[in-house]
Design an enzyme around this catalytic site. Structure first.
Site, PDB file in Angstrom:
ATOM      1  N   LYS A   1       0.854  -1.194  -0.133  1.00  0.00           N
ATOM      2  CA  LYS A   1      -0.100   0.089  -0.045  1.00  0.00           C
ATOM      3  C   LYS A   1       0.759   1.112  -0.027  1.00  0.00           C
ATOM      4  CE  LYS A   1      -4.137  -1.955   2.022  1.00  0.00           C
ATOM      5  NZ  LYS A   1      -5.084  -1.657   2.806  1.00  0.00           N
TER       6      LYS A   1
ATOM      7  N   ASN B   1      -4.639   2.182  -1.714  1.00  0.00           N
ATOM      8  CA  ASN B   1      -5.345   0.812  -1.834  1.00  0.00           C
ATOM      9  C   ASN B   1      -6.203   0.755  -3.120  1.00  0.00           C
ATOM     10  OD1 ASN B   1      -7.880   2.382  -1.178  1.00  0.00           O
ATOM     11  ND2 ASN B   1      -8.538   0.497  -0.518  1.00  0.00           N
TER      12      ASN B   1
ATOM     13  N   ASP C   1      -9.882   2.869   1.723  1.00  0.00           N
ATOM     14  CA  ASP C   1      -9.868   2.402   3.198  1.00  0.00           C
ATOM     15  C   ASP C   1     -10.367   3.406   4.060  1.00  0.00           C
ATOM     16  OD1 ASP C   1      -9.060  -0.356   2.640  1.00  0.00           O
ATOM     17  OD2 ASP C   1      -6.780   0.499   2.724  1.00  0.00           O
TER      18      ASP C   1
END
Length: 274
Positions: free
Chosen positions: A67, A88, A103
């Site tokens: 990430k 992400n 996220d």
């Protein structure tokens, strides 16, 4: 060729993202596909070099451990991704790669059943932890205990977050017992990874405040030892599917140009847990 997106990571076999996106594609009657592709850390550059030339590739989701590493390959970051420092979701844009972080929205979605937390305990220091810290800022969390394996990294994360708090080891008793929200943003307890330390589970089992909520981002297994300890104590336990579906919905709209059909969430959850 029909458009497709995918999720990349290492490992990747546990991912439920293909089930989620394919479910929504079918519900909407859209032509397309969503895959899971294992990409090692030393293979990211080659992966993006190949994918960016494919006209049917719409982008990818990114899971552990990439990430933060993927940022070096991207031409543009959204404001949210820049704020978090982790990506992400990557969207192909005429050969360019744009990074986003859904996220944060997924975390806020997962935490929607609880009252606004004031003191949080966060386990982990990777990309998911960065998203959690961003969510804490949006939720006006006033104090955070970072329970981490690498104290120096934890100190840097806390300083960069702008939040008041403290840093301790993963099993730090004060951090766990002093919080009204406990979040596991690490891989501890994930299938194939290290187990959540027994001392953490004992501390959760000693919580006396019935209003404490425990959220575990791990979804493989769905019922982690941490969540089992929380339920045994009568605490609200939130599993990783809640966040997974929430962040996936935000990514789906970017990949396929349609809002995810969230009216079918109960059917989707039954599919994911069958």
């Amino acid at each position: 060729m029909p458009p497709y997106a995918e999720v990349i990571g290492d490992p990747i076999g546990h991912s439920k993202s293909p089930l989620i996106h394919k479910f929504w594609l079918a519900k909407l009657g859209l032509e397309g596909d969503y895959r899971a592709t294992r990409v090692a850390a030393d293979g990211l550059e080659a992966y993006f070099g190949e994918r960016r030339t494919q006209g049917d590739w719409r982008g990818c989701n990114v899971t552990v451990p990439h990430k933060q590493a993927v940022i070096a390959s991207l031409g543009r970051l959204s404001e949210r991704a820049r704020e978090v420092g982790a990506v992400n979701t990557i969207v192909a844009d005429n050969g360019a790669l744009a990074g986003d972080n859904t996220d944060v929205g997924g975390i806020i979605d997962a935490l929607s059943p609880i009252a606004r937390p004031t003191r949080a305990c966060l386990i982990g220091s990777g990309g998911a932890a960065l998203a959690a810290l961003a969510a804490f800022r949006l939720l006006s969390v006033s104090f955070v205990s970072l329970n981490v394996r690498d104290r120096a990294k934890g100190e840097r994360l806390l300083a960069a977050s702008g939040l008041d708090g403290r840093v301790g080891p993963v099993d730090d008793r004060e951090g766990l017992l002093g919080a009204d929200l406990i979040v596991n943003a690490s891989t501890l307890g994930m299938a194939g990874q290290s187990a959540m330390p027994d001392e953490v589970l004992r501390h959760v089992g000693a919580i006396t405040n019935p209003q404490v909520a425990v959220f575990d981002m791990v979804y493989s297994p769905l019922e982690t030892a941490l969540l089992a300890a929380a339920r045994a104590r009568g605490l609200l336990a939130i599993d990783g599917l809640e966040m997974l579906v929430g962040q996936a919905a935000l990514a789906f709209a970017q990949f396929f140009g349609r809002e995810a059909p969230r009216a079918h969430d109960s059917e989707l959850r039954a599919l994911l847990t069958s």
